[in-house]
Design a protein around this motif. Structure first.
Motif, PDB file in Angstrom:
ATOM      1  N   ARG A 326      -4.686   5.050   2.899  1.00 52.17           N
ATOM      2  CA  ARG A 326      -3.850   3.852   2.821  1.00 52.17           C
ATOM      3  C   ARG A 326      -2.373   4.188   2.980  1.00 52.17           C
ATOM      4  N   ASP A 327      -1.940   5.228   2.290  1.00 48.96           N
ATOM      5  CA  ASP A 327      -0.522   5.585   2.323  1.00 48.96           C
ATOM      6  C   ASP A 327      -0.099   6.101   3.699  1.00 48.96           C
ATOM      7  N   ALA A 328      -0.961   6.868   4.346  1.00 52.03           N
ATOM      8  CA  ALA A 328      -0.637   7.368   5.682  1.00 52.03           C
ATOM      9  C   ALA A 328      -0.597   6.236   6.697  1.00 52.03           C
ATOM     10  N   HIS A 329      -1.562   5.340   6.614  1.00 52.99           N
ATOM     11  CA  HIS A 329      -1.575   4.206   7.528  1.00 52.99           C
ATOM     12  C   HIS A 329      -0.353   3.307   7.321  1.00 52.99           C
ATOM     13  N   ALA A 330       0.152   3.243   6.107  1.00 53.56           N
ATOM     14  CA  ALA A 330       1.365   2.454   5.843  1.00 53.56           C
ATOM     15  C   ALA A 330       2.556   3.004   6.612  1.00 53.56           C
ATOM     16  N   GLU A 331       2.512   4.307   6.945  1.00 57.89           N
ATOM     17  CA  GLU A 331       3.568   4.932   7.750  1.00 57.89           C
ATOM     18  C   GLU A 331       3.160   5.043   9.217  1.00 57.89           C
TER      19      GLU A 331
END
Length: 396
Positions: A326-331
């Motif tokens: 989730r956090d990587a996809h947010a970037e």
């Protein structure tokens, strides 16, 4: 990205079951080229490479993307043209190369510069005096190393299976292939691309770049030169550039436009360039939102170890997934974690079958669990298994 959005993204971008089955089972030739959802005839970015093969960038790859880890390491000695060819014949979406230099500055494909276990160098009496002990990224190793051989000398060696105790059948192919140069791989990819009518995607890793730079054998400049020579340096060129050292990707970003990927080891580890530079950050820091934002400033993706996606408990069984996807996809970073293998010894305890560590376990169950986290792809030693698992997942 919500769970529903992630599912929609996978369904829309991923290949259908028949497409991946065709690639995995039928292998080389028109069966692979003609598989809908695998071959990409249209170039939505409006660019063609110099050989007239249409195709967009990495966002056009099927999801989940299957990256053939060192080729088909589960079936052939790793980093040989035979291993790469079988991966392509099976339908792998991307094929990985690790690059290290020779004494005279050529880039060759080996997982490590220590070639003791992957070639027959020990059987060559003329090179007995080359055996030595070195400290590489803080680890003491004794053996033979590519940087002590010219390319002509290295070409007298033959590749062999790295883990013969686990993959005894692979030893059948010991001595069949030599150590390929990266340029030979580019030429092979060009030839296969013309024959198949589609671009051959590669995942190229710089190994120990800080160590080699200190020896005057920097990897990034000769790699960039080769990428330009074969028109693989552009934003939508069919290759990723990856490294465990973020500074290597930053350096490459200044030289070429091909997408970079930062590889991430265990949470407590530190990239070696950080150690050398006195940067106190660990991988645990890099996978936090602020660390991922920093990576996204110069790279397009991350390649985390699977344990960073789903950690294991003391019993070796999988725990709850982390927030990394989730956090990587947010970037807007893609995630291609490593490495899935079919043998029990490499699988989480949840998916081991029987007591033989070298026997195959429930690899399909493991793939399904990892795909469910929303990862964009995965490295696998067994790309045929991975392709079937990806097809099953895309259809569900």
């Amino acid at each position: 990205m919500t769970t529903q959005e992630s599912g929609q993204r996978r369904t829309e971008a991923g290949p259908g079951r028949r497409a991946v089955l065709g690639a995995a089972v039928l292998g080389a030739g028109t069966a692979v080229v003609g598989a809908p959802g695998v071959a990409r005839a249209a170039d939505k970015h409006g660019s063609d490479d110099k050989h007239g093969h249409g195709g967009g960038g990495y966002r056009d790859l099927p999801v989940p993307t299957v990256v053939a880890h060192r080729g088909t390491s589960g079936y052939r000695p790793e980093h040989t043209l035979g291993s790469y060819q079988l991966a392509l014949d099976m339908g792998a979406h991307v094929i990985e190369q690790d690059v290290v230099p020779t004494k005279d500055g050529h880039l060759v494909c080996r997982h490590e510069n220590d070639i003791t276990g992957t070639t027959d160098v020990a059987a060559h009496p003329e090179f007995a005096g080359r055996k030595t002990t070195k400290s590489i990224d803080g680890v003491s190793l004794t053996g033979w190393f590519t940087e002590d051989f010219t390319l002509a000398e290295l070409k007298t060696l033959r590749a062999k299976e790295r883990i013969p105790g686990t993959r005894q059948r692979n030893t059948l192919y010991d001595g069949r292939w030599d150590v390929p140069t990266l340029e030979e791989v580019f030429r092979w990819a060009e030839k296969e691309g013309r024959r198949r009518g589609k671009r051959v995607w590669l995942h190229i890793e710089t190994k120990h770049p800080t160590y080699f730079r200190k020896l005057g054998l920097g990897l990034e400049e000769p790699l960039a030169k080769l990428l330009r020579r074969y028109n693989r340096h552009r934003r939508h060129s069919p290759n990723f550039l990856q490294s465990f050292e973020p500074s290597s990707i930053q350096r490459l970003r200044k030289l070429v436009d091909a997408p970079g990927v930062v590889l991430l080891s265990t949470a407590a580890s530190r990239p070696w360039d950080f150690v050398e530079a006195g940067d106190p950050r660990t991988v645990a820091d890099l996978i936090k939102p602020e660390g991922l934002k920093w990576i996204a400033s110069y790279a397009k993706g991350i390649g985390p170890t699977l344990d960073l996606v789903i950690p294991k408990g003391p019993d070796g069984r999988l725990l709850e997934p982390t927030t990394l996807v989730r956090d990587a996809h947010a970037e807007d970073l893609v995630l291609h974690p490593y490495t899935m293998r079919n043998e029990n010894t490499f699988l989480p305890a949840d998916f081991k079958k029987g007591t033989d560590p070298n026997a195959y376990g429930d690899a399909f169950g493991a793939f399904k669990t990892y795909f469910a986290t929303g990862i964009d792809g995965i490295f696998s030693d067994n790309p045929d298994t991975a392709l079937l698992a990806a097809a099953d997942f895309a259809d569900n």
